[in-house]
Design a protein around this motif. Structure first.
Motif, short mmCIF file in Angstrom:
data_model
loop_
_atom_site.label_atom_id
_atom_site.label_comp_id
_atom_site.label_asym_id
_atom_site.label_seq_id
_atom_site.Cartn_x
_atom_site.Cartn_y
_atom_site.Cartn_z
N CYS A 13 6.40 -79.44 3.20
CA CYS A 13 5.50 -79.69 2.08
C CYS A 13 4.31 -78.75 2.09
O CYS A 13 3.78 -78.41 3.16
CB CYS A 13 5.00 -81.13 2.12
SG CYS A 13 6.31 -82.36 1.95
N TYR A 14 3.89 -78.35 0.89
CA TYR A 14 2.67 -77.58 0.66
C TYR A 14 1.68 -78.58 0.07
O TYR A 14 1.95 -79.18 -0.97
CB TYR A 14 2.97 -76.44 -0.31
CG TYR A 14 1.79 -75.61 -0.70
CD1 TYR A 14 1.35 -74.58 0.12
CD2 TYR A 14 1.14 -75.81 -1.92
CE1 TYR A 14 0.27 -73.79 -0.25
CE2 TYR A 14 0.07 -75.02 -2.30
CZ TYR A 14 -0.36 -74.01 -1.47
OH TYR A 14 -1.43 -73.22 -1.83
N ALA B 257 7.91 -76.14 -7.29
CA ALA B 257 8.48 -77.22 -6.47
C ALA B 257 8.12 -78.59 -7.05
O ALA B 257 7.05 -78.77 -7.64
CB ALA B 257 7.96 -77.11 -5.04
N ILE C 40 0.34 -76.75 5.26
CA ILE C 40 1.80 -76.78 5.28
C ILE C 40 2.19 -77.82 6.33
O ILE C 40 1.70 -77.78 7.46
CB ILE C 40 2.41 -75.41 5.68
CG1 ILE C 40 2.09 -74.35 4.64
CG2 ILE C 40 3.90 -75.53 5.94
CD1 ILE C 40 2.94 -74.41 3.39
N THR D 25 9.17 -71.99 -5.37
CA THR D 25 7.80 -71.52 -5.14
C THR D 25 6.90 -72.74 -5.07
O THR D 25 7.28 -73.84 -5.48
CB THR D 25 7.31 -70.62 -6.30
OG1 THR D 25 7.22 -71.41 -7.49
CG2 THR D 25 8.24 -69.43 -6.51
N TRP D 26 5.68 -72.55 -4.56
CA TRP D 26 4.74 -73.66 -4.50
C TRP D 26 4.47 -74.22 -5.89
O TRP D 26 4.29 -75.41 -6.06
CB TRP D 26 3.42 -73.21 -3.89
CG TRP D 26 3.52 -72.71 -2.48
CD1 TRP D 26 4.54 -72.97 -1.59
CD2 TRP D 26 2.61 -71.87 -1.79
NE1 TRP D 26 4.30 -72.35 -0.39
CE2 TRP D 26 3.12 -71.66 -0.49
CE3 TRP D 26 1.43 -71.28 -2.14
CZ2 TRP D 26 2.45 -70.90 0.46
CZ3 TRP D 26 0.76 -70.52 -1.20
CH2 TRP D 26 1.27 -70.33 0.08
N GLN D 27 4.46 -73.33 -6.90
CA GLN D 27 4.15 -73.76 -8.26
C GLN D 27 5.32 -74.49 -8.93
O GLN D 27 5.10 -75.36 -9.77
CB GLN D 27 3.75 -72.55 -9.12
CG GLN D 27 2.49 -71.86 -8.67
CD GLN D 27 2.71 -70.89 -7.50
OE1 GLN D 27 3.83 -70.56 -7.13
NE2 GLN D 27 1.61 -70.45 -6.90
N CYS E 245 6.54 -82.14 -7.26
CA CYS E 245 5.29 -82.55 -6.61
C CYS E 245 4.93 -83.99 -6.95
O CYS E 245 5.47 -84.58 -7.88
CB CYS E 245 4.16 -81.59 -6.96
SG CYS E 245 3.76 -81.55 -8.70
N ILE F 287 8.42 -78.16 -0.88
CA ILE F 287 8.94 -76.80 -0.95
C ILE F 287 10.25 -76.63 -0.20
O ILE F 287 10.91 -75.60 -0.32
CB ILE F 287 7.90 -75.76 -0.49
CG1 ILE F 287 7.40 -76.04 0.91
CG2 ILE F 287 6.74 -75.72 -1.48
CD1 ILE F 287 6.45 -74.98 1.47
N VAL G 161 -5.85 -76.63 2.33
CA VAL G 161 -4.47 -76.25 2.00
C VAL G 161 -3.67 -76.30 3.30
O VAL G 161 -4.02 -75.63 4.28
CB VAL G 161 -4.39 -74.86 1.34
CG1 VAL G 161 -2.95 -74.49 1.03
CG2 VAL G 161 -5.25 -74.83 0.07
N SER H 27 3.50 -80.72 -2.79
CA SER H 27 4.67 -80.04 -3.35
C SER H 27 5.75 -79.99 -2.29
O SER H 27 5.50 -79.57 -1.15
CB SER H 27 4.32 -78.61 -3.79
OG SER H 27 3.31 -78.64 -4.78
#
Length: 125
Positions: A44-45, A21, A110, A17-19, A23, A35, A108, A33
């Protein structure tokens, strides 16, 4: 060739998840992050806080991205693109570029890089 044999050759699916991953924060106000990281590309996020700038730089990776939310300006190859949600881009390898957020909310993004960003993987926690 069965799917189990193919999985053994190329590996099996990975998820995160983004949270969760790994970073890194290469410059203040920029959180990347990882991902997805494979044999041929990294995904990447990226969250760039208001007022933060990813200053002029280049790298040997082809880079493709899209802005999900927020606003910014991407400068590359003698052009500046006003990035708003849905705007997408491709930056060729070794081309100098920069990104600056605009407005009161984070940008934000991607982005995909090819070949993979080994430097990000090493720096990520």
């Amino acid at each position: 060739m069965g799917s189990n044999t193919l999985s053994a050759i190329i590996g099996s699916m990975e998820d995160t998840t983004w949270q969760k991953a790994p970073c890194l924060e290469p410059v203040p106000g920029v959180k990347i992050s990882i991902i997805g990281n494979g044999h041929n590309a990294s995904l990447c996020y990226i969250v760039i806080r208001p007022g933060a700038v990813v200053d002029w730089h280049s790298h040997p990776h082809e880079q493709m991205g899209t802005l999900l939310s927020g606003k910014g300006e991407l400068s590359s190859g003698g052009r500046t693109v006003k990035a708003t949600p849905g705007v997408a881009w491709r930056v060729p390898p070794n081309e100098e570029h920069r990104f600056e957020t605009k407005g009161d909310e984070p940008a934000v993004i991607i982005e995909a890089f090819s070949p993979p960003r080994v430097d990000y993987v090493i720096a990520a926690k």
